[in-house]
Enzyme design. Structure first.
Site, PDB file in Angstrom:
ATOM      1  N   HIS A 127       0.740  -1.088  -0.281  1.00 29.33           N
ATOM      2  CA  HIS A 127      -0.135  -0.095   0.447  1.00 29.33           C
ATOM      3  C   HIS A 127       0.927   1.358   0.171  1.00 29.33           C
ATOM      4  O   HIS A 127       0.719   2.977  -0.230  1.00 29.33           O
ATOM      5  CB  HIS A 127      -0.682  -0.010   1.537  1.00 29.33           C
ATOM      6  CG  HIS A 127      -2.029  -0.906   1.168  1.00 29.33           C
ATOM      7  ND1 HIS A 127      -2.636  -1.113  -0.106  1.00 29.33           N
ATOM      8  CD2 HIS A 127      -2.174  -2.055   2.400  1.00 29.33           C
ATOM      9  CE1 HIS A 127      -3.910  -1.795   0.351  1.00 29.33           C
ATOM     10  NE2 HIS A 127      -3.572  -3.164   1.415  1.00 29.33           N
ATOM     11  N   ASP A 164      -3.311 -10.407  -1.950  1.00 28.87           N
ATOM     12  CA  ASP A 164      -3.660 -10.051  -1.373  1.00 28.87           C
ATOM     13  C   ASP A 164      -5.059 -10.038  -1.409  1.00 28.87           C
ATOM     14  O   ASP A 164      -5.836  -9.136  -2.239  1.00 28.87           O
ATOM     15  CB  ASP A 164      -3.087  -8.020  -1.100  1.00 28.87           C
ATOM     16  CG  ASP A 164      -3.289  -8.555   0.654  1.00 28.87           C
ATOM     17  OD1 ASP A 164      -2.537  -8.404   1.499  1.00 28.87           O
ATOM     18  OD2 ASP A 164      -3.978  -7.566   0.396  1.00 28.87           O
ATOM     19  N   ASP A 245      -4.767 -12.632   3.337  1.00 28.50           N
ATOM     20  CA  ASP A 245      -5.900 -12.136   3.911  1.00 28.50           C
ATOM     21  C   ASP A 245      -7.323 -12.464   3.402  1.00 28.50           C
ATOM     22  O   ASP A 245      -8.301 -11.617   3.554  1.00 28.50           O
ATOM     23  CB  ASP A 245      -6.037 -10.835   4.451  1.00 28.50           C
ATOM     24  CG  ASP A 245      -5.153  -9.924   3.702  1.00 28.50           C
ATOM     25  OD1 ASP A 245      -4.981 -10.262   2.641  1.00 28.50           O
ATOM     26  OD2 ASP A 245      -5.274  -8.657   3.713  1.00 28.50           O
TER      27      ASP A 245
END
Length: 308
Positions: A127, A164, A245
């Site tokens: 990110h 992800d 995740d």
């Protein structure tokens, strides 16, 4: 069996954003404990992550951003950059180790000392944009590693795979419209960081998935969307932003993957890398916050990387 490096550092355990923060030191401990419990530790070549240098970071992040971040590091306590992303006195060292792990991984793979490598590090990175820390991330570890392969080792084409649950907005920011880099990703949408679904950059192969998407949908994307484009691109090295995740037990997202999916996609990518990239893969940990699911998923990923 494939030679696989496992790169980490004790400094990565010291970064702490608060006792209730999901991106906690316990994530790395859970991975280590599970590998030991499964009797797998001895199968990997263990390395301590070095500190990334300013020159290596500056291939992705402007020096002014790096210096601004360093100056904000506290001597005591926790300083928040945003509600999700915080600094503690150990964050700087941990962030440099996390980026440095990818640098070492590239060097080991390019030297032929190992066929692939996994970086068990935190803070994560995908990110982190060129000039913006966010989403638990400070430096973009996978982008720094990919830039090292391009600039220091002279590769012409690399691919970054990101599975992800969150879109790797920082990686896209680093390489948007760079013809040397193909980024292929899945992510839940709409979802944090609310990007990626409308990218027009020709080197970004973003595939948004709706909440509830399961193994079948994920595997179809890999087989029918990612692989044809990867074969067309012919990367000389593969990078994996390995976030776990999207696992159905992880409350951070709402995708329905299992550890079998992570083993499967890693097998697929390892076979593809053997065809086009001399088997060269560097994978680095991103998300994954349910400790049991994270530990099982990383172990499945590592078993596949090492062909165990």
């Amino acid at each position: 069996m494939t030679s696989t490096a496992f790169i980490t550092h004790r400094d990565c355990h010291l970064h702490d954003m608060g006792s209730y923060h999901p991106e906690s030191p316990a994530r790395l401990s859970a991975i280590n404990d599970h590998l030991i419990a499964q009797g797998l530790e001895a199968y990997f070549l263990h390395h301590d992550a070095p500190l990334a240098t300013l020159e290596q970071l500056a291939r992705v992040h402007p020096l002014a951003y790096i210096e601004q971040l360093r100056q904000r590091m506290p001597e005591h306590g926790i300083v928040h950059l945003d509600p999700d992303t915080a600094l503690c006195p150990h964050t700087w060292q941990a962030a440099l180790r996390s980026a440095g792990a990818g640098i070492l991984a590239v060097d080991l793979v390019m030297a032929g000392e190992v066929e692939n490598a996994f970086c068990s590090v935190r803070p994560p990175g995908h990110h982190a944009e060129r000039e913006q820390a966010m989403g638990f991330c400070f430096f973009n570890n996978i982008a720094v590693a990919a830039a090292h392969a391009l600039e220091a080792h002279g590769l012409s084409r690399v691919a970054i795979i990101d599975f992800d649950v969150h879109h790797g907005n920082g990686t896209e920011d680093a390489f948007r419209n760079d013809p040397r880099v193909l980024m292929a990703s899945i992510f839940q949408h709409p979802f944090f960081p609310y990007s990626g679904a409308d990218s027009a950059a020709p080197n970004m192969l973003n595939v948004p998935l709706a909440a509830g998407a399961d193994s079948e949908q994920f595997r179809r994307v890999v087989s029918e969307v990612w692989l044809p484009r990867l074969r067309e691109f012919q990367p000389e090295m593969l990078f994996i932003s390995a976030g776990f995740d999207a696992h159905h037990e992880d409350e951070m997202g709402n995708l329905r993957l299992t550890e079998k999916d992570y083993a499967w996609v890693t097998d697929v990518l390892r076979e593809f890398a053997a065809e086009t990239a001399q088997g060269r893969i560097v994978s680095t940990l991103e998300g994954g916050y349910s400790l049991s699911a994270l530990a099982r998923s990383v172990t499945a990923h590592l078993r596949a990387l090492a062909d165990l």
